[in-house]
Scaffold this motif. Sequence first.
Motif: not given
Length: 388
Positions: A1-18
Amino acid sequence: MQFIKAGEPADSNIFNKLDERKRRLLASGRDVINLSIGTPDFQPDRHVMEAVSRAALDPEQYKYSLTETRALLDAVQDWYSRRYGVQLADEEIMAVCGSQEGIAHVGFAFAGPNDLILAPDPGYPIFSFGPLMTGATVGLYPLRAENNWQLDFADIPEEVASRAKAMVVSYPNNPTASVADRSFYERLVAYAREHQIIILHDNAYSDLLLNGEQGLSFLSIPGAKEVGIEFNSLSKTYNLTGMRVSFALGNREIISRFRAFRSQIDYGMFYPIQAGAVAALTGPQEIVARNRQGYMARRDALCGGLRKIGWDVPDAQGTMFVWARIPERFGSSIEFVLELMEKTGVICVPGSAFGGQGEGYVRFALVVPPERMREAVERIVESGILKG
Protein backbone atom coordinates in the motif's frame (compact mmCIF):
# COMPACT_ATOMS: atom_id res chain seq x y z
CA MET A 1 0.00 0.00 0.00
CA GLN A 2 1.06 3.57 -0.63
CA PHE A 3 0.71 6.22 2.07
CA ILE A 4 0.33 9.95 1.43
CA LYS A 5 0.83 12.49 4.18
CA ALA A 6 -0.85 15.88 4.42
CA GLY A 7 1.26 18.64 2.95
CA GLU A 8 2.85 16.54 0.23
CA PRO A 9 2.56 18.43 -3.07
CA ALA A 10 -0.04 17.27 -5.56
CA ASP A 11 1.03 16.81 -9.18
CA SER A 12 -1.28 18.89 -11.38
CA ASN A 13 1.09 18.81 -14.34
CA ILE A 14 -1.01 16.23 -16.23
CA PHE A 15 -4.10 18.42 -16.15
CA ASN A 16 -2.08 21.50 -17.09
CA LYS A 17 -0.73 19.67 -20.13
CA LEU A 18 -4.19 18.53 -21.19
CA ASP A 19 -5.67 22.01 -20.88
CA GLU A 20 -2.77 23.59 -22.73
CA ARG A 21 -3.03 21.12 -25.62
CA LYS A 22 -6.81 21.47 -25.79
CA ARG A 23 -6.63 25.27 -26.02
CA ARG A 24 -3.98 25.02 -28.69
CA LEU A 25 -6.09 22.63 -30.77
CA LEU A 26 -9.16 24.86 -30.50
CA ALA A 27 -7.16 27.96 -31.38
CA SER A 28 -5.91 26.25 -34.54
CA GLY A 29 -9.47 25.54 -35.64
CA ARG A 30 -9.44 21.80 -34.89
CA ASP A 31 -12.74 20.07 -34.11
CA VAL A 32 -12.30 18.60 -30.64
CA ILE A 33 -14.33 15.70 -29.25
CA ASN A 34 -13.89 16.24 -25.52
CA LEU A 35 -14.50 13.00 -23.60
CA SER A 36 -12.52 14.07 -20.55
CA ILE A 37 -15.03 15.67 -18.17
CA GLY A 38 -18.08 13.87 -16.78
CA THR A 39 -20.63 16.64 -17.23
CA PRO A 40 -24.03 15.38 -18.49
CA ASP A 41 -25.31 17.02 -21.66
CA PHE A 42 -28.84 15.65 -21.20
CA GLN A 43 -31.47 18.21 -20.14
CA PRO A 44 -33.31 18.29 -16.79
CA ASP A 45 -37.04 17.65 -16.78
CA ARG A 46 -39.12 20.76 -17.38
CA HIS A 47 -41.16 20.33 -14.18
CA VAL A 48 -37.93 20.58 -12.18
CA MET A 49 -36.85 23.78 -13.91
CA GLU A 50 -40.34 25.23 -13.41
CA ALA A 51 -40.24 24.42 -9.69
CA VAL A 52 -36.93 26.26 -9.36
CA SER A 53 -38.29 29.19 -11.38
CA ARG A 54 -41.46 29.55 -9.33
CA ALA A 55 -39.57 29.48 -6.06
CA ALA A 56 -37.01 31.97 -7.37
CA LEU A 57 -39.78 34.53 -7.98
CA ASP A 58 -40.75 34.51 -4.29
CA PRO A 59 -38.66 37.06 -2.34
CA GLU A 60 -39.15 35.04 0.86
CA GLN A 61 -37.03 32.28 -0.68
CA TYR A 62 -33.86 34.39 -0.54
CA LYS A 63 -33.26 34.04 3.20
CA TYR A 64 -30.79 31.65 4.81
CA SER A 65 -32.33 28.20 4.79
CA LEU A 66 -29.96 26.86 7.51
CA THR A 67 -31.36 23.35 7.12
CA GLU A 68 -33.53 21.14 4.92
CA THR A 69 -37.21 21.96 4.43
CA ARG A 70 -39.84 19.52 5.62
CA ALA A 71 -40.74 18.90 1.98
CA LEU A 72 -37.18 17.95 1.10
CA LEU A 73 -36.78 15.61 4.06
CA ASP A 74 -40.06 13.88 3.15
CA ALA A 75 -38.96 13.60 -0.50
CA VAL A 76 -35.61 12.04 0.40
CA GLN A 77 -37.23 9.60 2.83
CA ASP A 78 -39.75 8.52 0.20
CA TRP A 79 -37.00 8.24 -2.45
CA TYR A 80 -34.82 5.97 -0.32
CA SER A 81 -37.79 3.87 0.77
CA ARG A 82 -39.16 3.19 -2.70
CA ARG A 83 -35.82 3.03 -4.52
CA TYR A 84 -33.61 1.15 -2.06
CA GLY A 85 -35.94 -0.18 0.63
CA VAL A 86 -34.11 1.95 3.22
CA GLN A 87 -35.95 3.84 5.97
CA LEU A 88 -34.30 7.12 7.02
CA ALA A 89 -35.04 9.30 10.03
CA ASP A 90 -34.70 13.07 9.81
CA GLU A 91 -31.48 12.89 11.82
CA GLU A 92 -29.99 10.54 9.22
CA ILE A 93 -30.27 13.04 6.34
CA MET A 94 -28.23 16.13 5.52
CA ALA A 95 -28.07 18.06 2.26
CA VAL A 96 -24.62 18.98 0.94
CA CYS A 97 -23.51 21.15 -1.95
CA GLY A 98 -22.70 18.24 -4.24
CA SER A 99 -21.07 14.95 -3.27
CA GLN A 100 -17.65 16.41 -4.01
CA GLU A 101 -18.13 19.11 -1.39
CA GLY A 102 -19.50 16.59 1.08
CA ILE A 103 -16.65 14.14 0.64
CA ALA A 104 -14.14 17.00 0.76
CA HIS A 105 -15.39 18.13 4.17
CA VAL A 106 -16.77 15.09 5.97
CA GLY A 107 -13.37 14.13 7.40
CA PHE A 108 -13.35 17.30 9.50
CA ALA A 109 -16.20 15.77 11.52
CA PHE A 110 -14.05 12.98 12.94
CA ALA A 111 -10.45 12.97 11.64
CA GLY A 112 -7.23 14.83 12.30
CA PRO A 113 -3.45 14.71 11.93
CA ASN A 114 -3.01 11.47 13.88
CA ASP A 115 -5.56 9.51 11.86
CA LEU A 116 -5.32 7.17 8.88
CA ILE A 117 -8.03 7.13 6.21
CA LEU A 118 -8.11 4.52 3.45
CA ALA A 119 -8.98 5.44 -0.14
CA PRO A 120 -9.02 3.55 -3.46
CA ASP A 121 -6.27 3.54 -6.10
CA PRO A 122 -7.33 4.22 -8.79
CA GLY A 123 -9.92 6.58 -7.38
CA TYR A 124 -11.60 9.90 -7.94
CA PRO A 125 -9.10 12.50 -6.64
CA ILE A 126 -11.33 14.01 -3.93
CA PHE A 127 -11.39 10.60 -2.17
CA SER A 128 -7.77 11.27 -1.17
CA PHE A 129 -7.63 15.06 -1.23
CA GLY A 130 -10.55 15.46 1.19
CA PRO A 131 -8.96 13.41 3.99
CA LEU A 132 -5.58 15.05 3.37
CA MET A 133 -7.11 18.48 4.06
CA THR A 134 -7.86 17.36 7.62
CA GLY A 135 -4.18 16.60 8.17
CA ALA A 136 -4.80 12.85 8.16
CA THR A 137 -2.61 10.34 6.36
CA VAL A 138 -4.19 8.53 3.41
CA GLY A 139 -3.50 4.86 2.77
CA LEU A 140 -4.23 3.89 -0.83
CA TYR A 141 -5.65 0.39 -1.17
CA PRO A 142 -5.22 -1.09 -4.66
CA LEU A 143 -8.02 -1.92 -7.05
CA ARG A 144 -6.98 -4.49 -9.65
CA ALA A 145 -8.28 -5.48 -13.08
CA GLU A 146 -8.11 -9.20 -12.23
CA ASN A 147 -10.54 -8.59 -9.37
CA ASN A 148 -12.93 -6.54 -11.55
CA TRP A 149 -11.60 -3.42 -9.79
CA GLN A 150 -13.22 -4.45 -6.52
CA LEU A 151 -11.53 -4.05 -3.17
CA ASP A 152 -9.82 -7.23 -2.01
CA PHE A 153 -9.75 -6.94 1.78
CA ALA A 154 -6.66 -9.16 1.85
CA ASP A 155 -4.72 -6.31 0.21
CA ILE A 156 -5.02 -4.27 3.40
CA PRO A 157 -2.47 -5.44 5.98
CA GLU A 158 -3.96 -6.22 9.37
CA GLU A 159 -1.83 -3.59 11.11
CA VAL A 160 -3.15 -0.97 8.66
CA ALA A 161 -6.77 -2.00 9.13
CA SER A 162 -6.39 -1.96 12.90
CA ARG A 163 -5.37 1.72 12.95
CA ALA A 164 -7.54 3.04 10.10
CA LYS A 165 -10.20 5.55 11.18
CA ALA A 166 -12.25 5.51 7.97
CA MET A 167 -12.42 4.06 4.48
CA VAL A 168 -13.75 5.64 1.27
CA VAL A 169 -15.54 3.18 -1.02
CA SER A 170 -17.33 3.96 -4.28
CA TYR A 171 -19.41 1.71 -6.54
CA PRO A 172 -20.41 2.05 -9.30
CA ASN A 173 -16.83 3.19 -9.54
CA ASN A 174 -15.30 6.29 -11.06
CA PRO A 175 -12.99 5.88 -12.97
CA THR A 176 -13.10 2.10 -13.59
CA ALA A 177 -16.88 1.86 -14.33
CA SER A 178 -17.04 -1.36 -12.28
CA VAL A 179 -19.89 -2.32 -9.96
CA ALA A 180 -20.22 -4.24 -6.70
CA ASP A 181 -22.94 -6.67 -5.68
CA ARG A 182 -24.74 -7.18 -2.40
CA SER A 183 -22.29 -9.81 -1.15
CA PHE A 184 -19.44 -7.30 -1.46
CA TYR A 185 -21.30 -4.79 0.71
CA GLU A 186 -22.09 -7.49 3.27
CA ARG A 187 -18.38 -8.24 3.51
CA LEU A 188 -17.66 -4.50 3.73
CA VAL A 189 -20.02 -3.99 6.66
CA ALA A 190 -18.58 -7.01 8.48
CA TYR A 191 -15.03 -5.77 7.85
CA ALA A 192 -15.88 -2.27 9.10
CA ARG A 193 -17.49 -3.65 12.24
CA GLU A 194 -14.55 -5.98 12.93
CA HIS A 195 -11.96 -3.21 12.59
CA GLN A 196 -14.12 -0.31 13.85
CA ILE A 197 -13.70 1.61 10.59
CA ILE A 198 -16.08 4.34 9.42
CA ILE A 199 -17.31 3.69 5.88
CA LEU A 200 -17.81 6.65 3.55
CA HIS A 201 -19.64 5.33 0.51
CA ASP A 202 -20.03 7.40 -2.66
CA ASN A 203 -23.19 6.24 -4.44
CA ALA A 204 -23.54 8.92 -7.12
CA TYR A 205 -24.03 6.45 -9.98
CA SER A 206 -26.40 3.84 -8.55
CA ASP A 207 -29.02 4.67 -11.20
CA LEU A 208 -26.48 4.39 -14.01
CA LEU A 209 -25.86 0.66 -14.01
CA LEU A 210 -25.42 -0.23 -17.66
CA ASN A 211 -25.71 -4.01 -17.31
CA GLY A 212 -29.48 -4.28 -16.91
CA GLU A 213 -29.37 -4.54 -13.11
CA GLN A 214 -30.64 -2.23 -10.38
CA GLY A 215 -28.07 -0.37 -8.33
CA LEU A 216 -28.34 -0.67 -4.57
CA SER A 217 -27.57 1.39 -1.52
CA PHE A 218 -24.83 0.54 0.98
CA LEU A 219 -27.40 1.49 3.64
CA SER A 220 -29.65 -1.40 2.59
CA ILE A 221 -27.19 -3.84 4.18
CA PRO A 222 -28.08 -4.75 7.79
CA GLY A 223 -25.70 -2.96 10.13
CA ALA A 224 -24.53 -0.40 7.56
CA LYS A 225 -25.94 2.55 9.50
CA GLU A 226 -23.90 1.46 12.50
CA VAL A 227 -20.61 1.77 10.61
CA GLY A 228 -20.98 4.58 8.11
CA ILE A 229 -22.73 6.97 5.78
CA GLU A 230 -23.41 7.22 2.09
CA PHE A 231 -23.38 10.14 -0.32
CA ASN A 232 -26.03 10.18 -3.03
CA SER A 233 -26.55 12.80 -5.70
CA LEU A 234 -29.18 14.14 -8.09
CA SER A 235 -26.52 15.39 -10.51
CA LYS A 236 -26.25 12.43 -12.87
CA THR A 237 -29.60 10.76 -12.20
CA TYR A 238 -31.66 13.88 -12.96
CA ASN A 239 -29.14 15.96 -14.99
CA LEU A 240 -28.88 18.61 -12.27
CA THR A 241 -25.10 18.89 -12.04
CA GLY A 242 -24.97 22.67 -11.68
CA MET A 243 -27.61 22.72 -8.93
CA ARG A 244 -25.19 20.85 -6.62
CA VAL A 245 -27.77 18.73 -4.81
CA SER A 246 -26.46 15.77 -2.85
CA PHE A 247 -27.05 14.17 0.52
CA ALA A 248 -25.05 12.60 3.31
CA LEU A 249 -27.16 9.75 4.70
CA GLY A 250 -26.89 7.14 7.41
CA ASN A 251 -25.18 7.05 10.79
CA ARG A 252 -26.80 9.80 12.83
CA GLU A 253 -23.76 10.50 15.03
CA ILE A 254 -21.57 11.14 11.98
CA ILE A 255 -24.34 13.22 10.37
CA SER A 256 -24.74 15.27 13.57
CA ARG A 257 -21.02 15.98 13.82
CA PHE A 258 -20.83 16.76 10.13
CA ARG A 259 -23.76 19.15 10.40
CA ALA A 260 -22.07 20.94 13.31
CA PHE A 261 -18.93 21.40 11.21
CA ARG A 262 -20.82 22.60 8.12
CA SER A 263 -22.83 25.09 10.20
CA GLN A 264 -19.57 27.04 10.51
CA ILE A 265 -18.93 27.22 6.76
CA ASP A 266 -22.40 27.13 5.18
CA TYR A 267 -25.90 28.56 5.72
CA GLY A 268 -27.90 25.87 4.01
CA MET A 269 -29.11 25.07 0.52
CA PHE A 270 -30.87 27.87 -1.41
CA TYR A 271 -34.64 27.35 -1.08
CA PRO A 272 -35.35 27.34 -4.86
CA ILE A 273 -32.77 24.57 -5.27
CA GLN A 274 -34.50 22.58 -2.53
CA ALA A 275 -37.78 23.08 -4.39
CA GLY A 276 -36.20 21.74 -7.57
CA ALA A 277 -34.84 18.73 -5.71
CA VAL A 278 -38.29 17.96 -4.30
CA ALA A 279 -39.78 18.19 -7.80
CA ALA A 280 -37.14 15.81 -9.17
CA LEU A 281 -37.61 13.22 -6.44
CA THR A 282 -41.42 13.31 -6.27
CA GLY A 283 -42.28 13.94 -9.92
CA PRO A 284 -42.30 11.60 -12.94
CA GLN A 285 -39.30 9.27 -12.95
CA GLU A 286 -39.06 8.40 -16.65
CA ILE A 287 -35.89 10.49 -16.88
CA VAL A 288 -33.97 7.83 -14.91
CA ALA A 289 -34.51 5.06 -17.46
CA ARG A 290 -34.12 7.54 -20.32
CA ASN A 291 -30.70 8.63 -19.10
CA ARG A 292 -29.62 5.06 -18.58
CA GLN A 293 -30.64 4.11 -22.10
CA GLY A 294 -28.88 7.18 -23.45
CA TYR A 295 -25.60 6.30 -21.76
CA MET A 296 -25.90 2.67 -22.87
CA ALA A 297 -26.27 3.78 -26.50
CA ARG A 298 -23.16 5.93 -26.19
CA ARG A 299 -21.26 3.17 -24.41
CA ASP A 300 -22.17 0.68 -27.13
CA ALA A 301 -21.14 3.10 -29.88
CA LEU A 302 -17.76 3.78 -28.28
CA CYS A 303 -16.79 0.43 -26.78
CA GLY A 304 -18.33 -1.67 -29.55
CA GLY A 305 -16.79 0.57 -32.19
CA LEU A 306 -13.33 0.42 -30.63
CA ARG A 307 -13.46 -3.37 -30.39
CA LYS A 308 -14.34 -3.56 -34.09
CA ILE A 309 -11.17 -1.67 -34.99
CA GLY A 310 -8.98 -3.86 -32.80
CA TRP A 311 -8.90 -2.05 -29.45
CA ASP A 312 -10.22 -4.46 -26.83
CA VAL A 313 -12.20 -2.05 -24.66
CA PRO A 314 -14.71 -3.75 -22.32
CA ASP A 315 -18.23 -2.40 -21.94
CA ALA A 316 -18.63 -0.14 -18.93
CA GLN A 317 -20.75 -1.86 -16.27
CA GLY A 318 -21.89 1.38 -14.67
CA THR A 319 -21.36 5.16 -14.38
CA MET A 320 -21.02 7.48 -17.39
CA PHE A 321 -17.41 6.50 -18.02
CA VAL A 322 -15.39 3.94 -19.97
CA TRP A 323 -12.09 2.56 -18.65
CA ALA A 324 -9.70 1.26 -21.30
CA ARG A 325 -6.19 -0.22 -21.31
CA ILE A 326 -3.87 1.73 -23.59
CA PRO A 327 -2.16 0.08 -26.59
CA GLU A 328 0.96 -1.81 -25.58
CA ARG A 329 3.42 0.30 -27.56
CA PHE A 330 2.89 3.33 -25.31
CA GLY A 331 5.08 3.81 -22.28
CA SER A 332 2.54 5.73 -20.23
CA SER A 333 -1.09 6.78 -20.26
CA ILE A 334 -0.19 10.48 -20.53
CA GLU A 335 1.97 9.74 -23.60
CA PHE A 336 -0.98 8.01 -25.25
CA VAL A 337 -3.48 10.73 -24.33
CA LEU A 338 -1.30 13.51 -25.74
CA GLU A 339 -0.66 11.66 -29.00
CA LEU A 340 -4.37 10.80 -29.28
CA MET A 341 -5.24 14.50 -28.90
CA GLU A 342 -2.72 15.60 -31.52
CA LYS A 343 -3.68 12.98 -34.10
CA THR A 344 -7.46 12.82 -33.63
CA GLY A 345 -8.74 15.74 -31.54
CA VAL A 346 -10.26 13.18 -29.15
CA ILE A 347 -9.58 14.03 -25.50
CA CYS A 348 -9.66 11.57 -22.61
CA VAL A 349 -8.00 11.42 -19.18
CA PRO A 350 -4.86 9.42 -18.42
CA GLY A 351 -5.43 6.74 -15.80
CA SER A 352 -2.41 7.96 -13.86
CA ALA A 353 -4.47 11.03 -12.88
CA PHE A 354 -6.47 8.68 -10.63
CA GLY A 355 -3.49 7.06 -8.91
CA GLY A 356 -0.58 4.75 -9.59
CA GLN A 357 -2.82 1.72 -10.16
CA GLY A 358 -4.48 3.65 -12.99
CA GLU A 359 -1.30 3.81 -15.05
CA GLY A 360 -1.72 2.02 -18.35
CA TYR A 361 -5.39 3.01 -18.67
CA VAL A 362 -7.47 5.96 -19.85
CA ARG A 363 -10.95 7.17 -18.95
CA PHE A 364 -13.50 8.32 -21.52
CA ALA A 365 -16.66 10.21 -20.48
CA LEU A 366 -19.90 9.36 -22.29
CA VAL A 367 -20.82 13.00 -22.83
CA VAL A 368 -21.48 13.23 -26.59
CA PRO A 369 -24.20 11.56 -28.71
CA PRO A 370 -23.62 8.13 -30.34
CA GLU A 371 -22.89 9.70 -33.73
CA ARG A 372 -20.03 11.71 -32.25
CA MET A 373 -18.78 8.57 -30.49
CA ARG A 374 -18.72 6.81 -33.86
CA GLU A 375 -16.86 9.77 -35.31
CA ALA A 376 -14.29 9.49 -32.52
CA VAL A 377 -13.82 5.81 -33.40
CA GLU A 378 -13.39 6.69 -37.08
CA ARG A 379 -10.74 9.28 -36.25
CA ILE A 380 -8.87 6.79 -34.10
CA VAL A 381 -8.74 4.12 -36.79
CA GLU A 382 -7.82 6.63 -39.50
CA SER A 383 -5.00 8.04 -37.37
CA GLY A 384 -3.24 4.70 -37.18
CA ILE A 385 -2.47 5.30 -33.51
CA LEU A 386 -3.40 1.74 -32.56
CA LYS A 387 -0.83 0.28 -34.98
CA GLY A 388 2.02 2.72 -34.47
